[in-house]
Design a protein around this motif. Structure first.
Motif, PDB file in Angstrom:
ATOM      1  N   ASP A 283       0.814  -1.213   0.000  1.00 56.58           N
ATOM      2  CA  ASP A 283       0.000   0.000   0.000  1.00 56.58           C
ATOM      3  C   ASP A 283       0.850   1.266   0.000  1.00 56.58           C
ATOM      4  O   ASP A 283       0.395   2.339   0.399  1.00 56.58           O
ATOM      5  N   ALA A 284       2.101   1.150  -0.457  1.00 55.90           N
ATOM      6  CA  ALA A 284       3.004   2.302  -0.422  1.00 55.90           C
ATOM      7  C   ALA A 284       2.472   3.473  -1.231  1.00 55.90           C
ATOM      8  O   ALA A 284       2.588   4.638  -0.810  1.00 55.90           O
ATOM      9  N   GLU A 285       1.873   3.190  -2.375  1.00 59.86           N
ATOM     10  CA  GLU A 285       1.383   4.274  -3.232  1.00 59.86           C
ATOM     11  C   GLU A 285       0.157   4.949  -2.614  1.00 59.86           C
ATOM     12  O   GLU A 285       0.001   6.177  -2.714  1.00 59.86           O
ATOM     13  N   GLU A 286      -0.699   4.165  -1.960  1.00 61.81           N
ATOM     14  CA  GLU A 286      -1.846   4.767  -1.285  1.00 61.81           C
ATOM     15  C   GLU A 286      -1.392   5.667  -0.133  1.00 61.81           C
ATOM     16  O   GLU A 286      -1.943   6.756   0.080  1.00 61.81           O
ATOM     17  N   ARG A 287      -0.382   5.225   0.600  1.00 61.06           N
ATOM     18  CA  ARG A 287       0.149   6.054   1.687  1.00 61.06           C
ATOM     19  C   ARG A 287       0.825   7.311   1.122  1.00 61.06           C
ATOM     20  O   ARG A 287       0.739   8.387   1.704  1.00 61.06           O
ATOM     21  N   ALA A 288       1.485   7.147  -0.010  1.00 61.94           N
ATOM     22  CA  ALA A 288       2.096   8.311  -0.652  1.00 61.94           C
ATOM     23  C   ALA A 288       1.033   9.300  -1.105  1.00 61.94           C
ATOM     24  O   ALA A 288       1.214  10.525  -0.999  1.00 61.94           O
ATOM     25  N   ALA A 289      -0.085   8.801  -1.591  1.00 60.24           N
ATOM     26  CA  ALA A 289      -1.173   9.676  -2.011  1.00 60.24           C
ATOM     27  C   ALA A 289      -1.695  10.509  -0.841  1.00 60.24           C
ATOM     28  O   ALA A 289      -1.925  11.719  -0.965  1.00 60.24           O
TER      29      ALA A 289
ATOM     30  N   PHE B  85      -1.021  -3.319 -14.386  1.00 59.47           N
ATOM     31  CA  PHE B  85      -2.472  -3.403 -14.582  1.00 59.47           C
ATOM     32  C   PHE B  85      -2.911  -4.780 -15.090  1.00 59.47           C
ATOM     33  O   PHE B  85      -4.036  -5.208 -14.836  1.00 59.47           O
ATOM     34  N   THR B  86      -2.042  -5.473 -15.798  1.00 58.66           N
ATOM     35  CA  THR B  86      -2.433  -6.775 -16.361  1.00 58.66           C
ATOM     36  C   THR B  86      -1.894  -7.955 -15.563  1.00 58.66           C
ATOM     37  O   THR B  86      -1.991  -9.096 -15.992  1.00 58.66           O
TER      38      THR B  86
ATOM     39  N   THR C 296      -3.745  -3.585  -5.889  1.00 58.78           N
ATOM     40  CA  THR C 296      -3.930  -3.573  -7.337  1.00 58.78           C
ATOM     41  C   THR C 296      -3.504  -2.235  -7.937  1.00 58.78           C
ATOM     42  O   THR C 296      -3.525  -1.197  -7.275  1.00 58.78           O
ATOM     43  N   ALA C 297      -3.143  -2.295  -9.217  1.00 58.02           N
ATOM     44  CA  ALA C 297      -2.758  -1.067  -9.908  1.00 58.02           C
ATOM     45  C   ALA C 297      -3.926  -0.095  -9.975  1.00 58.02           C
ATOM     46  O   ALA C 297      -3.743   1.124  -9.823  1.00 58.02           O
ATOM     47  N   GLN C 298      -5.125  -0.603 -10.186  1.00 60.79           N
ATOM     48  CA  GLN C 298      -6.294   0.268 -10.294  1.00 60.79           C
ATOM     49  C   GLN C 298      -6.550   0.999  -8.978  1.00 60.79           C
ATOM     50  O   GLN C 298      -6.846   2.203  -8.969  1.00 60.79           O
ATOM     51  N   ALA C 299      -6.426   0.287  -7.844  1.00 60.65           N
ATOM     52  CA  ALA C 299      -6.647   0.931  -6.551  1.00 60.65           C
ATOM     53  C   ALA C 299      -5.617   2.023  -6.295  1.00 60.65           C
ATOM     54  O   ALA C 299      -5.941   3.098  -5.765  1.00 60.65           O
ATOM     55  N   LYS C 300      -4.385   1.777  -6.686  1.00 62.31           N
ATOM     56  CA  LYS C 300      -3.334   2.775  -6.499  1.00 62.31           C
ATOM     57  C   LYS C 300      -3.586   3.983  -7.406  1.00 62.31           C
ATOM     58  O   LYS C 300      -3.414   5.135  -6.987  1.00 62.31           O
TER      59      LYS C 300
ATOM     60  N   LEU D 113      -4.246   7.901  -6.101  1.00 57.56           N
ATOM     61  CA  LEU D 113      -3.420   9.032  -6.548  1.00 57.56           C
ATOM     62  C   LEU D 113      -4.268  10.087  -7.248  1.00 57.56           C
ATOM     63  O   LEU D 113      -4.121  11.294  -6.993  1.00 57.56           O
ATOM     64  N   GLU D 114      -5.152   9.657  -8.117  1.00 58.81           N
ATOM     65  CA  GLU D 114      -5.986  10.622  -8.847  1.00 58.81           C
ATOM     66  C   GLU D 114      -6.937  11.359  -7.911  1.00 58.81           C
ATOM     67  O   GLU D 114      -7.262  12.534  -8.147  1.00 58.81           O
ATOM     68  N   LYS D 115      -7.349  10.697  -6.845  1.00 62.38           N
ATOM     69  CA  LYS D 115      -8.248  11.335  -5.880  1.00 62.38           C
ATOM     70  C   LYS D 115      -7.619  12.564  -5.236  1.00 62.38           C
ATOM     71  O   LYS D 115      -8.306  13.511  -4.859  1.00 62.38           O
TER      72      LYS D 115
END
Length: 300
Positions: free
Chosen positions: A217-223, A241-242, A262-266, A270-272
């Motif tokens: 969840d590193a990218e979610e925490r970074a977001a 993604f694949t 998942t890539a989609q969740a990350k 980030l986009e949020k």
């Protein structure tokens, strides 16, 4: 300006006398890195001729620091010896330890990190299983090719080595302040957040590229960190993604389990918070150009 690695950095190489260590020491020297020696207890007192330089070999990191003033170590030792090499660097209180070695057991990496914290966090660890850190035109500590980009005003932090190289090349006309490959193992030292904070505080970094990948969840925490603390424009790319569920892809930490990592969740996280995320590395570079066009160039 650059983060963590500058033209003034004095670099030693743990494992400089080995095949990989000597090869990449020569490449770092060619890039202008100020390498002041190596460490190998069995060859202490000898010297090695690399890149037109005669470099001394010291028995320990502490000895190398005392003799040369070194403040950075790059580790090129086999996985079973990596923990001891990094613990030695931490005990010597070197400022930055860049661990290139792949295949380091997670238990060993956890112990390295715990030891660094126990010692007061005086040593920043980058890696393991990473390409290192490069401040183009200033210094290069690791295996990042030195001729694929130029000095500039973008900061780059990436889990993937090859995607680090591609992004550096794609945006070579704008250039980079510093490029940090943090590695994709389940446990690493420096994180996306650490690099984001440093780039936010660096007056000559005007935009940031963040490359992540599936797993954890590193990218979610970074977001979440970006939303609260980063005012500079950030664009992102998430690899995987694949990727099929339950199968490790590339890095040891790149595995999707159920809906986690998942890539989609990350991408959505980030986009949020306003980070534009490209579908490909090339598209991501294009997004960076768009957001940077609105930022006046001030980097020297």
């Amino acid at each position: 300006m650059a983060i963590w690695l500058t033209a003034d950095s004095k670099v030693i190489v743990q494992g400089m006398t080995g095949s990989e260590g000597s090869k990449h020491t020569a490449r770092m020297l060619a890039a202008g890195t100020n390498i002041v020696g190596g460490v190998n207890a069995r060859k202490a007192g000898q010297s090695v001729d690399l890149g037109g330089r005669s470099l001394p070999v010291f028995g320990t990191v502490a000895e190398a620091m005392a003799e040369t003033g070194a403040d950075v170590s790059v580790v090129f030792v086999p996985p079973k010896f990596t923990k001891d090499a990094v613990v030695e660097a931490i005990d010597a209180e070197i400022g930055l330890c860049v661990v290139i070695t792949e295949g380091v057991p997670v238990h060993d990496t956890t112990r390295m990190w715990d030891h660094a914290i126990e010692k007061g966090g005086r040593t920043r660890i980058i890696g393991p299983n990473c390409p290192g850190i490069a401040s183009p035109g200033a210094s290069n500590a690791g295996i990042i090719p030195a001729d694929i980009t130029t000095p500039g005003r973008i900061g780059l932090v990436s889990k993937s080595g090859t995607l680090t190289y591609q992004m550096m090349y794609e945006l070579r006309d704008i250039g980079f302040s510093t490029c940090v490959g943090i590695g994709g193992d389940p446990v690493i030292g420096t994180t996306h957040i650490d690099a984001l904070k440093a780039f936010q505080d660096d007056p000559d970094t005007e935009a940031i590229v963040m490359i992540g990948e599936i797993g954890g969840d590193a990218e979610e925490r970074a977001a979440a960190y970006i939303e609260e603390h980063v005012s500079k424009p950030v664009v992102g790319y998430v690899a995987g993604f694949t990727a099929p569920e339950g199968k490790t892809m590339g890095h040891a930490g790149a595995i999707v389990s159920g809906s986690s990592g998942t890539a989609q969740a990350k991408k959505e996280a980030l986009e949020k918070v306003g980070v534009r995320v490209g579908k490909t590395p090339t598209e991501t570079a294009g997004l960076l150009r768009e957001v940077l066009a609105a930022v006046p160039a001030t980097a020297s």
